[in-house]
Design a protein around this motif. Sequence first.
Motif, PDB file in Angstrom:
ATOM      1  N   GLU A 254      -3.214  65.619  13.799  1.00  0.00           N
ATOM      2  CA  GLU A 254      -3.742  64.407  13.185  1.00  0.00           C
ATOM      3  C   GLU A 254      -3.443  63.153  14.011  1.00  0.00           C
ATOM      4  OE1 GLU A 254      -5.417  63.752  10.320  1.00  0.00           O
ATOM      5  OE2 GLU A 254      -5.404  65.651   9.208  1.00  0.00           O
ATOM      6  N   LEU A 255      -2.951  63.333  15.256  1.00  0.00           N
ATOM      7  CA  LEU A 255      -2.687  62.162  16.110  1.00  0.00           C
ATOM      8  C   LEU A 255      -3.869  61.946  17.052  1.00  0.00           C
ATOM      9  CD1 LEU A 255       1.005  62.075  17.432  1.00  0.00           C
ATOM     10  CD2 LEU A 255      -0.064  60.685  15.644  1.00  0.00           C
ATOM     11  N   PRO A 256      -4.211  60.677  17.335  1.00  0.00           N
ATOM     12  CA  PRO A 256      -5.215  60.406  18.371  1.00  0.00           C
ATOM     13  C   PRO A 256      -4.753  61.007  19.706  1.00  0.00           C
ATOM     14  CG  PRO A 256      -4.600  58.388  17.192  1.00  0.00           C
ATOM     15  CD  PRO A 256      -3.680  59.470  16.715  1.00  0.00           C
ATOM     16  N   ALA A 257      -5.711  61.356  20.551  1.00  0.00           N
ATOM     17  CA  ALA A 257      -5.411  62.120  21.768  1.00  0.00           C
ATOM     18  C   ALA A 257      -4.307  61.492  22.614  1.00  0.00           C
ATOM     19  CB  ALA A 257      -6.683  62.282  22.597  1.00  0.00           C
ATOM     20  N   ALA A 258      -4.351  60.171  22.816  1.00  0.00           N
ATOM     21  CA  ALA A 258      -3.372  59.522  23.683  1.00  0.00           C
ATOM     22  C   ALA A 258      -1.965  59.674  23.103  1.00  0.00           C
ATOM     23  CB  ALA A 258      -3.722  58.041  23.847  1.00  0.00           C
TER      24      ALA A 258
END
Lengths: 199, 173
Positions: free
Chosen positions: B18-22
């Motif tokens: 659930e974390l953005p890619a960066a």
Amino acid sequence: MPDDDPDADLMLRFRAGDEDAFAELVRRFQGRVVSLAARYVGSAADAEDVAQEVFLRIHRARSTYEPTARLTTWVHRITVNTSLNALRRRRVRRNVSAEMPGRDAGSGEPPEFADADAARPDEESLKVELAQVLRRIVDALPERQRTALLLNKYQGLSYEDTAAAMELSLPAVKSLLTRARVNVRDALLPYLESGTPPA
Amino acid sequence: MHCDGPPIEDLVAWLDGELPAADAARVAAHVDACAACRREADGLRRSGELVAALPRATPSADFAARVLASSRAGAAPRRGRLLRLVPAAAAAAAVAAVLLWRAVGPQRDAELGVLTASEERDIAADLYLLTNLDALESGSADELIGIVDDLDVLEAAEPEVAGLYAATSGDVR
Ligand SMILES: [Zn+2]
């Protein structure tokens, strides 16, 4: 209606009064609704009673469905609310029965969740025992942590859908899920290390 | 136990995808290098996997048919409902019961004097259920739905209930 909702078409037909669409909705969601309800009320039979109520509420409330919500979050919200209502009824009945001899209250503990694994001996027994320990741990979580954890991990809803189903903000759900995971992990640690269920 | 690396919320969100890619790349690099966070992440991952693997109930073969039959029956106007209390009257009766309980109940103490509005509403709902215990136990779907309907009204009626309480509490205390 969110255009990534796989149930969007179904819901549109259902809102328009198509009874076949309602039948399809029941078939599509019955497993998830009964499973989630069982996590709250314990027995499979009670869970079906709750699930029946859930679908009847959905049937009656179709015109109030907000097309901005995904169908699955709406169904899950109604399932959680109906399950919690059922628990409250049970609590009231038990409290009353305790003071009225002759009324059969049942025991204080909810019936063990019946599942297919329960009858299998030996190599499966550790798994079954762990499932029972885990059920007690999840049941003991604060209400909102338990609901968030069940919606996200047991039902597979995304954080966003979990937040929508619980009518909470995304940060609030992240926080609940983190605390729930830490609590479950901490409660399981002694059991996983020693094989002794936590007191 | 936890280091100064990613906050534990990010660790959990990373495990859940659930974390953005960066952010995910940053957490992954840290976990790769930090044994403490790796151990932390392992336990958190396992707790999630175990909950996901809890047993599932399978609906009975005739479950869907029963639901559809009830929904057809429910679509017609309900007749013969056991509950004849008008919801507002039920709310009033329940609030009166709360007040009476406060006045003469055996447990009257400081604790009861500081109920919040939502606790009062819960008590009112419980008392309403209590007065309809027979209908609950007879268990027909129609009656249960009626009770749930009335409860929903009761739960939505907070200002009304609070108003009734305000109007009558002076006499009791
Ligand atoms: Zn670290």
